[in-house]
Scaffold this motif. Sequence first.
Motif, PDB file in Angstrom:
ATOM      1  N   UNK A 288      44.302  47.748  16.332  1.00  0.00           N
ATOM      2  CA  UNK A 288      43.790  49.102  16.473  1.00  0.00           C
ATOM      3  C   UNK A 288      42.401  49.082  17.080  1.00  0.00           C
ATOM      4  N   UNK A 289      41.990  50.272  17.517  1.00  0.00           N
ATOM      5  CA  UNK A 289      40.638  50.402  18.045  1.00  0.00           C
ATOM      6  C   UNK A 289      40.041  51.733  17.632  1.00  0.00           C
ATOM      7  N   UNK A 290      38.744  51.733  17.569  1.00  0.00           N
ATOM      8  CA  UNK A 290      37.949  52.943  17.351  1.00  0.00           C
ATOM      9  C   UNK A 290      37.076  53.116  18.586  1.00  0.00           C
ATOM     10  N   UNK A 291      37.177  54.278  19.207  1.00  0.00           N
ATOM     11  CA  UNK A 291      36.292  54.567  20.332  1.00  0.00           C
ATOM     12  C   UNK A 291      35.150  55.438  19.847  1.00  0.00           C
ATOM     13  N   UNK A 292      33.946  54.972  20.058  1.00  0.00           N
ATOM     14  CA  UNK A 292      32.725  55.689  19.658  1.00  0.00           C
ATOM     15  C   UNK A 292      31.826  55.870  20.874  1.00  0.00           C
ATOM     16  N   UNK A 293      32.438  56.162  22.020  1.00  0.00           N
ATOM     17  CA  UNK A 293      31.658  56.258  23.255  1.00  0.00           C
ATOM     18  C   UNK A 293      31.148  57.668  23.529  1.00  0.00           C
ATOM     19  N   UNK A 294      31.763  58.672  22.886  1.00  0.00           N
ATOM     20  CA  UNK A 294      31.345  60.072  23.081  1.00  0.00           C
ATOM     21  C   UNK A 294      31.340  60.471  24.558  1.00  0.00           C
ATOM     22  N   UNK A 295      32.402  60.090  25.251  1.00  0.00           N
ATOM     23  CA  UNK A 295      32.564  60.416  26.663  1.00  0.00           C
ATOM     24  C   UNK A 295      34.021  60.870  26.835  1.00  0.00           C
ATOM     25  N   UNK A 296      34.215  62.180  27.045  1.00  0.00           N
ATOM     26  CA  UNK A 296      35.564  62.750  27.071  1.00  0.00           C
ATOM     27  C   UNK A 296      36.484  62.068  28.073  1.00  0.00           C
ATOM     28  N   UNK A 297      36.002  61.843  29.272  1.00  0.00           N
ATOM     29  CA  UNK A 297      36.828  61.230  30.313  1.00  0.00           C
ATOM     30  C   UNK A 297      37.221  59.803  29.928  1.00  0.00           C
ATOM     31  N   UNK A 298      36.256  59.026  29.465  1.00  0.00           N
ATOM     32  CA  UNK A 298      36.536  57.650  29.065  1.00  0.00           C
ATOM     33  C   UNK A 298      37.447  57.620  27.838  1.00  0.00           C
ATOM     34  N   UNK A 299      37.209  58.516  26.878  1.00  0.00           N
ATOM     35  CA  UNK A 299      38.058  58.560  25.689  1.00  0.00           C
ATOM     36  C   UNK A 299      39.515  58.817  26.054  1.00  0.00           C
ATOM     37  N   UNK A 300      39.768  59.726  26.969  1.00  0.00           N
ATOM     38  CA  UNK A 300      41.139  60.017  27.395  1.00  0.00           C
ATOM     39  C   UNK A 300      41.775  58.804  28.059  1.00  0.00           C
ATOM     40  N   UNK A 301      41.000  58.064  28.838  1.00  0.00           N
ATOM     41  CA  UNK A 301      41.509  56.839  29.466  1.00  0.00           C
ATOM     42  C   UNK A 301      41.817  55.788  28.406  1.00  0.00           C
ATOM     43  N   UNK A 302      40.948  55.667  27.418  1.00  0.00           N
ATOM     44  CA  UNK A 302      41.158  54.699  26.338  1.00  0.00           C
ATOM     45  C   UNK A 302      42.433  55.027  25.575  1.00  0.00           C
ATOM     46  N   UNK A 303      42.671  56.319  25.287  1.00  0.00           N
ATOM     47  CA  UNK A 303      43.890  56.725  24.587  1.00  0.00           C
ATOM     48  C   UNK A 303      45.124  56.301  25.389  1.00  0.00           C
ATOM     49  N   UNK A 304      45.132  56.589  26.655  1.00  0.00           N
ATOM     50  CA  UNK A 304      46.271  56.240  27.515  1.00  0.00           C
ATOM     51  C   UNK A 304      46.479  54.731  27.551  1.00  0.00           C
ATOM     52  N   UNK A 305      45.399  53.991  27.767  1.00  0.00           N
ATOM     53  CA  UNK A 305      45.491  52.532  27.857  1.00  0.00           C
ATOM     54  C   UNK A 305      45.949  51.916  26.533  1.00  0.00           C
ATOM     55  N   UNK A 306      45.425  52.430  25.422  1.00  0.00           N
ATOM     56  CA  UNK A 306      45.770  51.888  24.109  1.00  0.00           C
ATOM     57  C   UNK A 306      47.246  52.119  23.803  1.00  0.00           C
ATOM     58  N   UNK A 307      47.739  53.295  24.103  1.00  0.00           N
ATOM     59  CA  UNK A 307      49.156  53.573  23.864  1.00  0.00           C
ATOM     60  C   UNK A 307      50.037  52.636  24.690  1.00  0.00           C
ATOM     61  N   UNK A 308      49.676  52.425  25.942  1.00  0.00           N
ATOM     62  CA  UNK A 308      50.437  51.507  26.800  1.00  0.00           C
ATOM     63  C   UNK A 308      50.389  50.073  26.275  1.00  0.00           C
ATOM     64  N   UNK A 309      49.264  49.695  25.671  1.00  0.00           N
ATOM     65  CA  UNK A 309      49.086  48.333  25.163  1.00  0.00           C
ATOM     66  C   UNK A 309      49.623  48.163  23.738  1.00  0.00           C
ATOM     67  N   UNK A 310      50.085  49.254  23.114  1.00  0.00           N
ATOM     68  CA  UNK A 310      50.585  49.172  21.743  1.00  0.00           C
ATOM     69  C   UNK A 310      49.492  49.006  20.715  1.00  0.00           C
TER      70      UNK A 310
END
Length: 147
Positions: free
Chosen positions: A72-94
């Motif tokens: 799992x991961x926790x994103x604490x970057x407070x950047x909407x665009x980056x957070x959305x990319x992280x969500x997509x990438x994390x789901x693809x990576x399981x």
Amino acid sequence: MKNFLPISIDISDAKILVIGGGQDALKKIRILQRFDAHVEVLALKVIDEIKNSGIKYTEAVYNKDFLKGYLMLYSCVNNDELDKQIVQDAKEAGVLVNIHDKPALCQFVSPAIYRHGKITVAVGSNGENVYEAIRIRDLIKQTINFN
């Protein structure tokens, strides 16, 4: 509206990534350390408290290749665009993903936790009312005598 299932999960041998190196990340790290998690940090800039904590950290630009091998991961970057990319990438990576203060983007949320020995009390609010969950957790802590 999301509807989160409260569960307890063994993270004692799991690798957990915290993306972001500021105070919000430090708060998450301190919680995770109470449960013997193997935490690593990825951020452009990491504050001294994290650097001096003994946790492995990497100061680098986020790239989805960093996600390999994490539960799992926790994103604490407070950047909407980056957070959305992280969500997509994390789901693809399981990799299960939590975006700090954005429950609508999360696959899981963390409850307000009180731990005494082997007893853990967790109060969740479905990510909707964190301060009320903390208030109730604190009332439980004050009310129950764990002697």
